[in-house]
Design an enzyme around this catalytic site. Sequence first.
Site, PDB file in Angstrom:
ATOM      1  N   GLN A   2       0.856  -1.199   0.000  1.00  0.00           N
ATOM      2  CA  GLN A   2       0.000   0.000   0.000  1.00  0.00           C
ATOM      3  C   GLN A   2       0.878   1.230   0.000  1.00  0.00           C
ATOM      4  OE1 GLN A   2      -0.731   2.051   3.188  1.00  0.00           O
ATOM      5  NE2 GLN A   2      -1.514   3.535   1.706  1.00  0.00           N
ATOM      6  N   LYS A  84      -7.283   2.583  -3.978  1.00  0.00           N
ATOM      7  CA  LYS A  84      -8.094   2.319  -2.777  1.00  0.00           C
ATOM      8  C   LYS A  84      -8.739   3.616  -2.321  1.00  0.00           C
ATOM      9  CE  LYS A  84      -7.582   0.709   2.019  1.00  0.00           C
ATOM     10  NZ  LYS A  84      -7.469   1.886   2.865  1.00  0.00           N
ATOM     11  N   HIS A 108     -12.314   4.377   3.946  1.00  0.00           N
ATOM     12  CA  HIS A 108     -11.230   4.446   4.935  1.00  0.00           C
ATOM     13  C   HIS A 108     -11.761   4.146   6.336  1.00  0.00           C
ATOM     14  CE1 HIS A 108      -6.946   5.719   4.451  1.00  0.00           C
ATOM     15  NE2 HIS A 108      -6.982   5.689   5.766  1.00  0.00           N
ATOM     16  N   ARG A 143     -17.652  -6.685   9.667  1.00  0.00           N
ATOM     17  CA  ARG A 143     -17.365  -7.177  11.018  1.00  0.00           C
ATOM     18  C   ARG A 143     -17.689  -8.646  11.225  1.00  0.00           C
ATOM     19  NH1 ARG A 143     -14.874  -3.539  10.692  1.00  0.00           N
ATOM     20  NH2 ARG A 143     -14.808  -1.590  11.857  1.00  0.00           N
TER      21      ARG A 143
HETATM   22  C1  LIG Z   1      -5.132   2.779  12.748  1.00  0.00           C
HETATM   23  C2  LIG Z   1      -5.457   2.716  11.267  1.00  0.00           C
HETATM   24  C3  LIG Z   1      -4.453   3.017  10.345  1.00  0.00           C
HETATM   25  C4  LIG Z   1      -4.727   2.960   8.978  1.00  0.00           C
HETATM   26  N1  LIG Z   1      -3.721   3.240   8.097  1.00  0.00           N
HETATM   27  C5  LIG Z   1      -3.970   3.142   6.772  1.00  0.00           C
HETATM   28  C6  LIG Z   1      -2.931   3.358   5.834  1.00  0.00           C
HETATM   29  O1  LIG Z   1      -1.772   3.629   6.176  1.00  0.00           O
HETATM   30  N2  LIG Z   1      -3.251   3.267   4.523  1.00  0.00           N
HETATM   31  C7  LIG Z   1      -4.511   2.958   4.085  1.00  0.00           C
HETATM   32  O2  LIG Z   1      -4.755   2.882   2.870  1.00  0.00           O
HETATM   33  N3  LIG Z   1      -5.511   2.732   4.965  1.00  0.00           N
HETATM   34  C8  LIG Z   1      -5.265   2.817   6.276  1.00  0.00           C
HETATM   35  N4  LIG Z   1      -6.284   2.581   7.173  1.00  0.00           N
HETATM   36  C9  LIG Z   1      -7.628   2.230   6.656  1.00  0.00           C
HETATM   37  C10 LIG Z   1      -7.724   0.733   6.464  1.00  0.00           C
HETATM   38  O3  LIG Z   1      -6.831   0.319   5.450  1.00  0.00           O
HETATM   39  C11 LIG Z   1      -9.118   0.280   6.038  1.00  0.00           C
HETATM   40  O4  LIG Z   1      -9.528   0.981   4.866  1.00  0.00           O
HETATM   41  C12 LIG Z   1     -10.175   0.479   7.105  1.00  0.00           C
HETATM   42  O5  LIG Z   1      -9.657   0.333   8.407  1.00  0.00           O
HETATM   43  C13 LIG Z   1     -11.259  -0.542   6.869  1.00  0.00           C
HETATM   44  O6  LIG Z   1     -12.331  -0.331   7.705  1.00  0.00           O
HETATM   45  P1  LIG Z   1     -12.588  -1.171   9.051  1.00  0.00           P
HETATM   46  O7  LIG Z   1     -11.542  -0.729  10.015  1.00  0.00           O
HETATM   47  O8  LIG Z   1     -13.980  -0.709   9.428  1.00  0.00           O
HETATM   48  O9  LIG Z   1     -12.538  -2.652   8.728  1.00  0.00           O
HETATM   49  C14 LIG Z   1      -6.032   2.615   8.527  1.00  0.00           C
HETATM   50  C15 LIG Z   1      -7.024   2.295   9.473  1.00  0.00           C
HETATM   51  C16 LIG Z   1      -6.757   2.343  10.830  1.00  0.00           C
HETATM   52  C17 LIG Z   1      -7.850   1.980  11.806  1.00  0.00           C
END
Ligand SMILES: Cc1cc2nc3c(=O)[nH]c(=O)nc-3n(C[C@H](O)[C@H](O)[C@H](O)COP(=O)(O)O)c2cc1C
Length: 214
Positions: A2, A84, A108, A143
């Site tokens: 990513q 994404k 996100h 979930r």
């Molecule tokens: C603490 C945290 C850090 C994240 N960092 C990134 C990241 O660096 N790059 C990215 O594309 N998405 C990032 N995300 C988003 C996740 O890739 C993902 O899209 C999202 O958490 C999915 O939703 P969910 O947590 O409800 O399953 C992050 C999410 C969280 C909770």
Amino acid sequence: MQLYITPDDAVNKKVIADAKAAGYTAVVISIDAPAAGKSDEVIRQGYKFPKLPKPYLQHGIKSGLDWDDVKMVMRESGLPVLIKGVTTPELADEAMRRGLAGVIVSNHGGRQIDGLPGSFDVLPSVVKAVKGRGVVLVDSGFRRGADVFKALACGADAVGIGRPVLFGLAVGGWEGVQSTYARLAEELAFTMNVAGVSTIAEITDKFLIEPKNV
Ligand SMILES: Cc1cc2nc3c(=O)[nH]c(=O)nc-3n(C[C@H](O)[C@H](O)[C@H](O)COP(=O)(O)O)c2cc1C
């Protein structure tokens, strides 16, 4: 791998080259986070990013990404590239016309900004727009195993899980992470059993009350 695209082209090229050398087989460009999230929930929790092992991000994340940035990643990596943070069929269609390998439907995890549509709500229209030209992955808010079943029934190729992995980690370390995946797999298997299917390929839109991707 990513990738966040930074404003520094040399840094981008180095990160892509390193990823390639490390054996990554595809690059995901996250397009929905030019700045750290500011949803009400993120503000309420006072979330602060810990020091993450992505030193290249000290250069910041580029705002106003355009297709030239995507082209650069395709050219430099020579790998399949996905974007994404797709929430509209128009963008998904354009991504396919520009030769991307797929899209990830994501808001996100609702962390960037409030008021975006839910991933599950826009998934059928994105699947329809992609028309099998690439893969469609989805995340944000999935979930339970039954959620995964529904996403597959809408035509997703795979479902991404974000925070549940962290919940498992917080509660039980690596075993907690394993148990998060085991529970999801068990729930998916249970849902498939109840639905009367034994393979993922059999999970089609016939299980939706309103078939949305026909
Ligand atoms: C603490 C945290 C850090 C994240 N960092 C990134 C990241 O660096 N790059 C990215 O594309 N998405 C990032 N995300 C988003 C996740 O890739 C993902 O899209 C999202 O958490 C999915 O939703 P969910 O947590 O409800 O399953 C992050 C999410 C969280 C909770």
